[in-house]
Scaffold this motif. Structure first.
Motif, mmCIF file in Angstrom:
data_model
loop_
_atom_site.group_PDB
_atom_site.id
_atom_site.type_symbol
_atom_site.label_atom_id
_atom_site.label_comp_id
_atom_site.label_asym_id
_atom_site.label_seq_id
_atom_site.Cartn_x
_atom_site.Cartn_y
_atom_site.Cartn_z
ATOM 1 N N ILE A 239 -1.121 4.525 12.571
ATOM 2 C CA ILE A 239 -1.107 5.144 13.898
ATOM 3 C C ILE A 239 -0.272 6.422 13.892
ATOM 4 O O ILE A 239 -0.612 7.409 14.556
ATOM 5 N N ARG A 240 0.790 6.420 13.106
ATOM 6 C CA ARG A 240 1.660 7.598 13.032
ATOM 7 C C ARG A 240 1.105 8.690 12.125
ATOM 8 O O ARG A 240 1.700 9.746 11.983
ATOM 9 N N GLY A 241 -0.031 8.439 11.499
ATOM 10 C CA GLY A 241 -0.662 9.468 10.693
ATOM 11 C C GLY A 241 -0.260 9.484 9.234
ATOM 12 O O GLY A 241 -0.582 10.434 8.509
ATOM 13 N N VAL A 242 0.420 8.425 8.765
ATOM 14 C CA VAL A 242 0.786 8.340 7.349
ATOM 15 C C VAL A 242 -0.467 8.021 6.537
ATOM 16 O O VAL A 242 -1.264 7.152 6.915
ATOM 17 N N ARG A 243 -0.660 8.709 5.427
ATOM 18 C CA ARG A 243 -1.830 8.471 4.589
ATOM 19 C C ARG A 243 -1.834 7.040 4.057
ATOM 20 O O ARG A 243 -0.774 6.477 3.790
ATOM 21 N N ARG A 244 -3.040 6.466 3.899
ATOM 22 C CA ARG A 244 -3.140 5.068 3.487
ATOM 23 C C ARG A 244 -2.444 4.824 2.153
ATOM 24 O O ARG A 244 -1.725 3.829 1.997
ATOM 25 N N ALA A 245 -2.632 5.720 1.197
ATOM 26 C CA ALA A 245 -2.016 5.510 -0.114
ATOM 27 C C ALA A 245 -0.503 5.416 0.007
ATOM 28 O O ALA A 245 0.139 4.568 -0.630
#
Length: 262
Positions: A106-112
């Motif tokens: 939700i905060r926009g952190v990349r999945r990896a």
């Protein structure tokens, strides 16, 4: 009151209007929490503790008063604090790993990057091997672990925990209390914890706020003088029993408390 602290609640009141009637849920709640403290809140059902949490979390606006985090106004600003309810709220169609990284997503952190951060914590705190399982495969205690890690990885300095262990059996609850203390020690978050269990409040907390019946306000602020780290055997100490009796007297006494916080 002094406008300093990691979290400051100043003069917060909340009135609801229902069926042309006014219901005063909270009245002039005041407190200040230092960084890294573990605070529990106890009080009768319906006294406004969850309403207060919703105000601090930015989900409700107070009728009067301020809420400050690090000196900044956070009224009506959802996402400023981490918030966990009694229900784990895990999404049944997502794996445990995908549930845990939801806040980062939700905060926009990349999945990896999210996965890289989550996997070591799952291994460290007892969820290794459950990464690809779905919530229905986990016990209540394991689901709460996943929900707590999700809240933690949302990466906010202040965590609101609203009766997170209320639905667990006594043995699982004690395991979760010890696990929470481990997390709190390791990550040094500022925690506000709502509970109806007085033993739990004493065991976990640096300070305990005792709420009055509705309209809720803080009748007393009680320091817990039991040194850390704590262990279950501390519950048999005389100081623990004496403090429990004092809190029970406060909860069931209707007389005003001299020098109470609020």
């Amino acid at each position: 009151m002094e406008q300093s602290g990691k979290l400051v609640v100043a003069g917060v009141s909340k009135t609801f209007r229902r069926d042309e009637k006014e219901i005063v849920a909270l009245r002039e709640v005041n407190f200040s929490v230092k960084e890294g403290r573990f605070i529990s809140m106890i009080g009768p059902s319906g006294c406004g503790k969850s309403t207060l949490f919703n105000i601090i979390a930015g989900l409700l606006c107070p009728t009067t008063g301020q809420v400050l985090a690090d000196g900044q106004d956070i009224v009506a600003r959802p996402g400023t604090v981490g918030y966990m309810l009694q229900k784990d709220m895990l999404l049944p169609w997502r794996t445990i790993l995908d549930n845990i990284i939801l806040g980062m997503e939700i905060r926009g952190v990349r999945r990896a990057e999210s996965v890289k951060r989550a996997l070591p914590l799952m291994a460290q705190y007892g969820l290794k091997g459950f990464e690809t399982q779905y919530p229905t495969a986990l016990s209540g205690g394991m689901r709460q672990r996943a929900a707590l890690l999700r809240t933690l990885l949302y990466d906010r300095d202040i965590l609101l925990l609203d009766e997170p262990f209320g639905a667990l059996d006594a043995q699982t609850r004690l395991h979760m209390q010890n696990w929470l203390l481990e997390l709190w020690r390791d990550f040094q978050k500022t925690v506000l914890f709502v509970t109806h269990d007085i033993d739990e409040a004493i065991y976990l907390s640096d300070e305990i706020y005792v709420f009055s019946p509705r309209p809720g306000h803080i009748r007393a602020k009680i320091e817990v003088p039991i040194p850390r780290p704590r262990k279950p055997g501390d519950m048999t100490q005389a100081v623990f029993t004496e403090l429990k009796h004092r809190l029970l007297d406060l909860l069931f006494s209707e007389a005003p408390i001299v020098g109470a916080a609020g």
